[in-house]
Design a protein around this motif. Sequence first.
Motif, PDB file in Angstrom:
ATOM      1  N   UNK A   1       0.775  -1.141  -0.117  1.00  0.00           N
ATOM      2  CA  UNK A   1      -0.018  -0.142   0.068  1.00  0.00           C
ATOM      3  C   UNK A   1       0.959   1.146  -0.138  1.00  0.00           C
ATOM      4  N   UNK A   2       0.714   1.942  -1.106  1.00  0.00           N
ATOM      5  CA  UNK A   2       1.678   3.329  -1.298  1.00  0.00           C
ATOM      6  C   UNK A   2       0.773   4.387  -0.641  1.00  0.00           C
ATOM      7  N   UNK A   3      -0.470   4.244  -0.237  1.00  0.00           N
ATOM      8  CA  UNK A   3      -0.916   5.565   0.345  1.00  0.00           C
ATOM      9  C   UNK A   3      -1.204   6.479  -0.508  1.00  0.00           C
ATOM     10  N   UNK A   4      -1.356   7.977  -0.323  1.00  0.00           N
ATOM     11  CA  UNK A   4      -1.689   8.769  -1.249  1.00  0.00           C
ATOM     12  C   UNK A   4      -0.331   9.337  -2.076  1.00  0.00           C
ATOM     13  N   UNK A   5      -0.602   9.399  -3.333  1.00  0.00           N
ATOM     14  CA  UNK A   5       0.655   9.993  -3.854  1.00  0.00           C
ATOM     15  C   UNK A   5       0.123  10.910  -5.095  1.00  0.00           C
ATOM     16  N   UNK A   6       1.085  11.804  -5.508  1.00  0.00           N
ATOM     17  CA  UNK A   6       0.715  12.852  -6.392  1.00  0.00           C
ATOM     18  C   UNK A   6       1.884  13.115  -7.162  1.00  0.00           C
TER      19      UNK A   6
ATOM     20  N   UNK B   1       8.813   0.288  -8.483  1.00  0.00           N
ATOM     21  CA  UNK B   1       8.015  -0.916  -7.972  1.00  0.00           C
ATOM     22  C   UNK B   1       7.503  -1.646  -8.934  1.00  0.00           C
ATOM     23  N   UNK B   2       7.284  -2.903  -8.698  1.00  0.00           N
ATOM     24  CA  UNK B   2       6.746  -3.784  -9.514  1.00  0.00           C
ATOM     25  C   UNK B   2       5.908  -4.991  -8.475  1.00  0.00           C
ATOM     26  N   UNK B   3       4.812  -5.450  -9.108  1.00  0.00           N
ATOM     27  CA  UNK B   3       3.870  -6.544  -8.644  1.00  0.00           C
ATOM     28  C   UNK B   3       4.496  -7.665  -9.401  1.00  0.00           C
TER      29      UNK B   3
ATOM     30  N   UNK C   1      -1.575  -0.859  -4.107  1.00  0.00           N
ATOM     31  CA  UNK C   1      -2.704  -0.018  -4.060  1.00  0.00           C
ATOM     32  C   UNK C   1      -2.176   1.252  -3.716  1.00  0.00           C
ATOM     33  N   UNK C   2      -2.673   2.377  -4.182  1.00  0.00           N
ATOM     34  CA  UNK C   2      -2.592   3.755  -3.817  1.00  0.00           C
ATOM     35  C   UNK C   2      -3.710   4.709  -4.363  1.00  0.00           C
ATOM     36  N   UNK C   3      -3.841   5.752  -3.776  1.00  0.00           N
ATOM     37  CA  UNK C   3      -4.695   6.787  -3.897  1.00  0.00           C
ATOM     38  C   UNK C   3      -4.134   7.937  -4.917  1.00  0.00           C
ATOM     39  N   UNK C   4      -4.852   8.199  -5.812  1.00  0.00           N
ATOM     40  CA  UNK C   4      -4.272   9.314  -6.728  1.00  0.00           C
ATOM     41  C   UNK C   4      -5.542  10.075  -7.387  1.00  0.00           C
ATOM     42  N   UNK C   5      -5.225  11.404  -7.186  1.00  0.00           N
ATOM     43  CA  UNK C   5      -6.276  12.551  -7.605  1.00  0.00           C
ATOM     44  C   UNK C   5      -7.874  11.983  -7.377  1.00  0.00           C
TER      45      UNK C   5
ATOM     46  N   UNK D   1      -6.677   3.140  -6.792  1.00  0.00           N
ATOM     47  CA  UNK D   1      -5.989   2.478  -7.651  1.00  0.00           C
ATOM     48  C   UNK D   1      -5.633   1.605  -7.163  1.00  0.00           C
ATOM     49  N   UNK D   2      -5.769   0.212  -7.872  1.00  0.00           N
ATOM     50  CA  UNK D   2      -5.265  -1.215  -7.671  1.00  0.00           C
ATOM     51  C   UNK D   2      -4.698  -1.813  -8.899  1.00  0.00           C
ATOM     52  N   UNK D   3      -3.278  -2.304  -8.500  1.00  0.00           N
ATOM     53  CA  UNK D   3      -2.472  -2.711  -9.642  1.00  0.00           C
ATOM     54  C   UNK D   3      -2.403  -4.300  -9.700  1.00  0.00           C
ATOM     55  N   UNK D   4      -2.737  -4.965 -10.933  1.00  0.00           N
ATOM     56  CA  UNK D   4      -2.802  -6.315 -10.881  1.00  0.00           C
ATOM     57  C   UNK D   4      -2.134  -6.667 -12.191  1.00  0.00           C
TER      58      UNK D   4
END
Length: 276
Positions: free
Chosen positions: A7-12, A71-73, A129-133, A137-140
């Motif tokens: 979890x990356x949290x809020x990013x901008x 970063x990578x999944x 996961x992260x929050x953006x604008x 967001x979820x990365x799969x």
Amino acid sequence: MDKKIEELGQISGKVLLFGGVYSNLQALEALKQIAEKENIPPERCICTGDIVGYCAQPEETVQLFKIWNAKSIAGNVEVQLSEGATDCGCDFRKGSRCDGFSQQWYPYAQSKLSKDSLSFISSIPDHITFNYANRKVLVVHGSFENTSEFIFKSTPWDAKAPSFNGNEFDVVIGGHCGLPFQDKHDNKLWLNPGVIGMPANDGSPNVWYAILDDSQNTFSFKHYSLNYNYRLTNKLMLNDSLPKEYARTIVTGIWDNTEILPAIESGLQGFGVQII
């Protein structure tokens, strides 16, 4: 098995999205230069998995990725390598051309990776996961439940919907299928930035990535094609351990076959990428 989620949290700021490096060191070097030119720090450069794959330099590619600190999944290749499996886990139809090719490139990659690289690969999370604008967001890689699931633009929304976990996520960033696309439905967005390790079956040797941008206080994104030293990649792949057909694709931009593609995507072979 419990999934490992970072979890990356809020990013901008700008976020670089890409997938499928596929052991293509030259493409990764070129993309890293794009990130530096755009002043996008490594922690905002996110790969949808399959750092290792079809091309000739798996060890060098993993080590550069590790040094870059992006970063990578985990893609299906990372999952299989971490488990010491004997196949790539793409669930290709047995006896198909893709299945035959995987019996060449996967053991080649497996034989080239150091213990350090395998340890790094094993540390990669299943999802990010992260929050953006104001969007969650979820990365799969394939889908949330199935790393190896092929999701395309034409894939029915009913197959995409479960990855959003109801209303938990607004945006899913996916990989695995090798083609860049966007698909919107009821204020939900499925975004595939494309892959940088192989062309998008569009007749061009260029490869694809995307950049998120919240500078206008909105969730915006754009796909970009990447020019890199594909002739060197092709030359390095011309050895007895790797499929010559994949080396040819690096130059021609045309896949050897379209057996994994739905009819719509198969019919677009060689016509260029149009993302709408």
